[in-house]
Design a protein around this motif. Structure first.
Motif, PDB file in Angstrom:
ATOM      1  N   HIS A   1       0.885  -1.342  -0.176  1.00 22.99           N
ATOM      2  CA  HIS A   1      -0.014   0.092  -0.007  1.00 22.99           C
ATOM      3  C   HIS A   1       0.651   1.330   0.048  1.00 22.99           C
ATOM      4  O   HIS A   1       2.132   1.213   0.280  1.00 22.99           O
ATOM      5  CB  HIS A   1      -0.963   0.097   1.366  1.00 22.99           C
ATOM      6  N   THR A   2       0.036   2.469  -0.041  1.00 18.83           N
ATOM      7  CA  THR A   2       1.130   3.614  -0.388  1.00 18.83           C
ATOM      8  C   THR A   2       1.778   3.828   1.111  1.00 18.83           C
ATOM      9  O   THR A   2       0.996   3.600   2.214  1.00 18.83           O
ATOM     10  CB  THR A   2       0.073   4.841  -0.302  1.00 18.83           C
ATOM     11  N   GLY A   3       3.011   4.215   1.081  1.00 16.85           N
ATOM     12  CA  GLY A   3       3.621   4.422   2.282  1.00 16.85           C
ATOM     13  C   GLY A   3       4.487   3.061   2.907  1.00 16.85           C
ATOM     14  O   GLY A   3       4.851   2.956   3.912  1.00 16.85           O
ATOM     15  N   SER A   4       4.349   1.894   2.074  1.00 13.54           N
ATOM     16  CA  SER A   4       4.887   0.706   2.524  1.00 13.54           C
ATOM     17  C   SER A   4       6.365   0.728   2.265  1.00 13.54           C
ATOM     18  O   SER A   4       6.990  -0.154   3.012  1.00 13.54           O
ATOM     19  CB  SER A   4       4.148  -0.476   2.130  1.00 13.54           C
ATOM     20  N   GLY A   5       6.985   1.706   1.820  1.00 12.39           N
ATOM     21  CA  GLY A   5       8.394   1.543   1.303  1.00 12.39           C
ATOM     22  C   GLY A   5       8.739   1.178  -0.022  1.00 12.39           C
ATOM     23  O   GLY A   5       9.997   0.813   0.000  1.00 12.39           O
ATOM     24  N   LYS A   6       7.883   0.858  -0.888  1.00 14.90           N
ATOM     25  CA  LYS A   6       8.274   0.557  -2.082  1.00 14.90           C
ATOM     26  C   LYS A   6       9.113   1.420  -2.964  1.00 14.90           C
ATOM     27  O   LYS A   6      10.152   1.004  -3.379  1.00 14.90           O
ATOM     28  CB  LYS A   6       7.067   0.210  -3.115  1.00 14.90           C
ATOM     29  N   SER A   7       8.688   2.647  -3.123  1.00 19.31           N
ATOM     30  CA  SER A   7       9.576   3.665  -3.591  1.00 19.31           C
ATOM     31  C   SER A   7      10.805   3.825  -3.007  1.00 19.31           C
ATOM     32  O   SER A   7      11.906   3.752  -3.761  1.00 19.31           O
ATOM     33  CB  SER A   7       8.779   4.892  -3.838  1.00 19.31           C
TER      34      SER A   7
ATOM     35  N   ASN B   1       7.361 -13.523 -10.276  1.00 17.14           N
ATOM     36  CA  ASN B   1       7.442 -13.497  -8.756  1.00 17.14           C
ATOM     37  C   ASN B   1       7.038 -12.166  -8.238  1.00 17.14           C
ATOM     38  O   ASN B   1       6.850 -11.300  -8.927  1.00 17.14           O
ATOM     39  CB  ASN B   1       9.130 -13.496  -8.468  1.00 17.14           C
ATOM     40  N   ILE B   2       6.496 -12.372  -7.063  1.00 17.38           N
ATOM     41  CA  ILE B   2       5.998 -11.081  -6.318  1.00 17.38           C
ATOM     42  C   ILE B   2       6.540 -10.892  -5.055  1.00 17.38           C
ATOM     43  O   ILE B   2       6.975 -11.826  -4.276  1.00 17.38           O
ATOM     44  CB  ILE B   2       4.571 -11.355  -6.073  1.00 17.38           C
ATOM     45  N   ILE B   3       7.071  -9.791  -4.806  1.00 14.91           N
ATOM     46  CA  ILE B   3       7.322  -9.181  -3.320  1.00 14.91           C
ATOM     47  C   ILE B   3       6.359  -8.507  -2.864  1.00 14.91           C
ATOM     48  O   ILE B   3       5.959  -7.479  -3.338  1.00 14.91           O
ATOM     49  CB  ILE B   3       8.647  -8.659  -3.626  1.00 14.91           C
ATOM     50  N   VAL B   4       5.860  -8.890  -1.673  1.00 17.05           N
ATOM     51  CA  VAL B   4       4.878  -7.933  -0.925  1.00 17.05           C
ATOM     52  C   VAL B   4       5.460  -7.159   0.127  1.00 17.05           C
ATOM     53  O   VAL B   4       5.974  -7.783   1.134  1.00 17.05           O
ATOM     54  CB  VAL B   4       3.742  -8.945  -0.479  1.00 17.05           C
ATOM     55  N   MET B   5       5.326  -5.887   0.426  1.00 13.81           N
ATOM     56  CA  MET B   5       5.628  -4.845   1.457  1.00 13.81           C
ATOM     57  C   MET B   5       4.879  -4.495   2.210  1.00 13.81           C
ATOM     58  O   MET B   5       3.620  -4.266   1.635  1.00 13.81           O
ATOM     59  CB  MET B   5       6.710  -3.901   0.802  1.00 13.81           C
ATOM     60  N   SER B   6       4.996  -4.358   3.582  1.00  9.19           N
ATOM     61  CA  SER B   6       3.889  -3.693   4.473  1.00  9.19           C
ATOM     62  C   SER B   6       4.872  -3.295   5.431  1.00  9.19           C
ATOM     63  O   SER B   6       5.837  -3.872   6.342  1.00  9.19           O
ATOM     64  CB  SER B   6       3.150  -4.712   4.914  1.00  9.19           C
TER      65      SER B   6
ATOM     66  N   GLY C   1      -3.924  -4.257   3.483  1.00 10.87           N
ATOM     67  CA  GLY C   1      -4.505  -3.201   2.366  1.00 10.87           C
ATOM     68  C   GLY C   1      -4.269  -3.361   1.015  1.00 10.87           C
ATOM     69  O   GLY C   1      -4.264  -2.534   0.428  1.00 10.87           O
ATOM     70  N   LEU C   2      -4.168  -4.640   0.716  1.00 12.60           N
ATOM     71  CA  LEU C   2      -3.863  -4.931  -0.800  1.00 12.60           C
ATOM     72  C   LEU C   2      -5.224  -5.932  -1.235  1.00 12.60           C
ATOM     73  O   LEU C   2      -6.132  -6.246  -0.273  1.00 12.60           O
ATOM     74  CB  LEU C   2      -2.690  -5.715  -1.141  1.00 12.60           C
ATOM     75  N   ASP C   3      -5.179  -6.304  -2.488  1.00  8.90           N
ATOM     76  CA  ASP C   3      -6.084  -6.874  -2.890  1.00  8.90           C
ATOM     77  C   ASP C   3      -5.540  -8.035  -3.817  1.00  8.90           C
ATOM     78  O   ASP C   3      -4.479  -7.966  -4.040  1.00  8.90           O
ATOM     79  CB  ASP C   3      -7.167  -6.178  -3.964  1.00  8.90           C
ATOM     80  N   VAL C   4      -6.731  -8.922  -3.931  1.00  3.26           N
ATOM     81  CA  VAL C   4      -6.338  -9.938  -4.961  1.00  3.26           C
ATOM     82  C   VAL C   4      -7.047  -9.523  -6.329  1.00  3.26           C
ATOM     83  O   VAL C   4      -7.879  -8.724  -6.240  1.00  3.26           O
ATOM     84  CB  VAL C   4      -6.559 -11.440  -4.542  1.00  3.26           C
ATOM     85  N   PRO C   5      -6.447 -10.142  -7.338  1.00  4.83           N
ATOM     86  CA  PRO C   5      -7.249  -9.949  -8.781  1.00  4.83           C
ATOM     87  C   PRO C   5      -8.731 -10.167  -8.492  1.00  4.83           C
ATOM     88  O   PRO C   5      -9.243 -10.828  -7.716  1.00  4.83           O
ATOM     89  CB  PRO C   5      -6.532 -10.686  -9.691  1.00  4.83           C
TER      90      PRO C   5
END
Lengths: 288, 282
Positions: B42-48, B214-219, B243-247
């Motif tokens: 989600h926004t602010g999880s540290g991805k950027s 592959n998927i990396i999930v951050m929180s 705070g994420l979704d699945v398709p």
């Protein structure tokens, strides 16, 4: 009953010196929107959606055609500055980027900015700000600094700022485009609540098919013209036409279409997860 | 094999001030070579913040970033080379277009790297092909392009540097479905043609499910999950809890399961759902 917004033969072109022949961004568009409607507008980038929104709010003036808001022709030369202000008061707009719409350093000051500019007495402003923040579920953030909020929260503050001006209609111009899934849900829920509980007319421009599916009616634009207009279940039946126009259908609708093409008898294409699930379930139980 | 490895990486915003915030908390991940890795959160999880570690725009306060096994900060003066090897396409990159023509804009990166003039045209044309640009578009002003075209011009500017790793932060945000499709097809073609390593940051689970290996999930500055996309998208509850979704198609399958229809886990594309249901409903 007169429609709240009535548009007849609307045409608009941007002035472009490089182009000899003017290219119409909006080309002979006509439609009506009743008070309390929830209308989504779909169309590819550059199809004229945002231009249309700006015309309704008198940010732009059409080349030809008429726009009636509440029975009044807003393209009439006799419109005074007060008349224009009245139109802008009754049709609010929320844009894409929340960071460009917040002006104050405290949330409640930001929400008060609109009504203050309208010259509303301060006691009433207080009440309007409190109500507006409540409507978008942001009351507890009244004393926060806007720049510390999440995208969805900022966007809800921007919406509260519009509600505080008590418009009868709000145009959302891709207001969820920059948000994460939670932010999008928060804003969508606020939009639906404003429409269903407060009776505010909503015109929602979006690129997300699943969001459009939640409206009561969808207008599809392509190269400045309206090519489809109807309830979501009707619109999303036209999958190939939508794809030709650079659009798509929600994933679950696409699944139902493919199953039907494969000869599996499902009565109609649902537009929501629930509808599609029920349809598939019905098919399974009837088979047994 | 991992192309890029982060070892015990931590990073603080406003370090040493009263407003210090831990943005990355002891991150340990590897970005597999030659694959497409999706980064969600989600926004602010540290991805950027994390992607800025990849090409040395930010230096970790703790831990190491290894590119092909070499610590990118072992010679801080050579960090510029890392930025050429790891090409980062930022959010809304079209705002960074500035040249008179699209050609010049795409050529800007390679020229800065010191690529000889004689090689520039080849690089620009190659990059333009990857993003599906016709030749005449190259001599237009970038400001006369449509939104989707501008985005592709900006991506071509990075591809022209021939980075070993291409990192894209929300490459399709704000585009219509056709524009999204075009960008993602370009990225897939680029990855397949050169076997390059690609990292995509996106909020669209539908797109991530379709594209990534592959998927990396951050929180909250940490890695919550990392692995094959099958493993990640089967864990709907954990994803929604942060705070994420699945398709949407996975949500549909989950709902069917709740309603008592027997459905396998790990369906995350329309194609997969169709293949399963067409037999079941027959």
């Amino acid at each position: 009953m007169n429609p709240f917004i009535k548009v007849c033969g609307l045409t608009y072109s941007y002035d472009d010196e490089a182009v000899v022949k003017k290219h119409a961004v909006i080309n002979n568009v006509s439609f009506e929107i009743n008070e309390g409607d929830f209308v989504a507008v779909l169309g590819h980038n550059g199809s004229g959606k945002s231009t249309l929104a700006k015309l309704l709010n008198m940010i732009l003036v059409p080349d030809s055609g008429e726009i009636y808001v509440n029975g009044k022709n807003i393209c009439d030369d006799s419109m005074t500055d007060e008349d224009i202000l009245e139109i802008r008061k009754s049709i609010g707009m929320v844009f894409q980027n929340p960071d460009n719409q917040l002006v104050a350093t405290i949330v409640e000051d930001d929400v008060a900015f609109g009504p203050e500019n309208l010259g509303i007495p301060s006691e009433e402003i207080r009440a309007r700000v409190d109500n507006a923040l409540k409507d978008v579920g942001m009351s507890e953030f009244a004393h926060h600094e806007p720049h510390r909020l999440s995208g969805g929260q900022k966007q809800r503050v921007a919406i509260a700022g519009i509600i505080a001006m008590m418009p009868r209609c709000i145009i959302f111009d891709e207001s969820t485009a920059m948000l994460d899934p939670v932010g999008r849900k928060e804003v969508m829920n606020s939009i639906i609540r404003l429409n269903k509980e407060k009776g505010i007319t909503v015109i929602m421009i979006t690129h997300y098919m699943e969001e459009a599916a939640r409206a009561d009616r969808i207008i599809v634009m392509n190269d400045g013209s309206i090519i489809l207009d109807g309830v979501p279940s009707y619109i999303f039946e036209n999958e190939s036409l939508l794809k030709e126009c650079g659009l798509s259908v929600p994933q679950c609708t696409e699944l139902v279409h493919r199953l039907r093409e494969h000869g599996i008898c499902l009565d109609k294409a649902g537009v929501s997860i629930e509808e599609c699930a029920d349809m598939i379930l019905k098919h399974i139980t009837e088979d047994k | 094999m991992s192309k890029l490895v982060l070892e015990n990486v931590s990073f603080y915003h406003g370090r040493g001030t009263p407003y210090e915030i831990k943005a990355l908390d002891n991150i340990n991940i590897g970005i597999p070579a030659g694959k497409i890795t999706g980064l969600i959160g989600h926004t602010g999880s540290g991805k950027s913040t994390l992607v800025q570690m990849f090409n040395g725009l930010l230096e970790p306060h703790e831990g190491r970033v290894l590119l092909d096994g070499v610590d990118i900060w072992s010679q801080p003066k050579k960090i510029r080379d890392v930025r050429f090897k790891v090409g980062l396409v930022m959010q809304y990159p079209e705002y960074q277009l500035f040249e008179e023509t699209v050609f010049k804009d795409i050529a800007f990166g390679p020229l800065n790297m010191g690529v000889p003039e004689s090689e520039i045209e080849e690089r620009v044309l190659e990059a333009a092909d990857f993003v599906g640009f016709e030749r005449e578009l190259l001599y237009k002003s970038p400001f006369d392009l449509s939104g989707g075209q501008k985005r592709r011009a900006a991506i071509a500017g990075i591809i022209a540097m021939r980075p070993e790793i291409l990192v894209l932060d929300e490459p399709a945000a704000g585009l219509d479905p056709r524009g999204r499709e075009a960008i993602f097809t370009n990225i897939l073609n680029y990855q397949r043609a050169n076997g390059n390593t690609v990292v995509i940051v996106s909020h669209s689970m539908e797109d991530m499910a379709r594209l990534c290996d592959n998927i990396i999930v951050m929180s909250a500055g940490e890695i919550l999950m990392s692995g094959d996309k099958d493993e990640v998208f089967t864990q709907s509850e954990r994803l929604t809890s942060v705070g994420l979704d699945v398709p949407q198609i996975t949500q549909l399958m989950n709902l069917l399961k709740i309603k008592g229809v027997e459905c396998p886990d790990g369906i995350y594309t329309v194609e997969m759902a169709f293949e399963y249901l067409k037999n079941k409903l027959r």
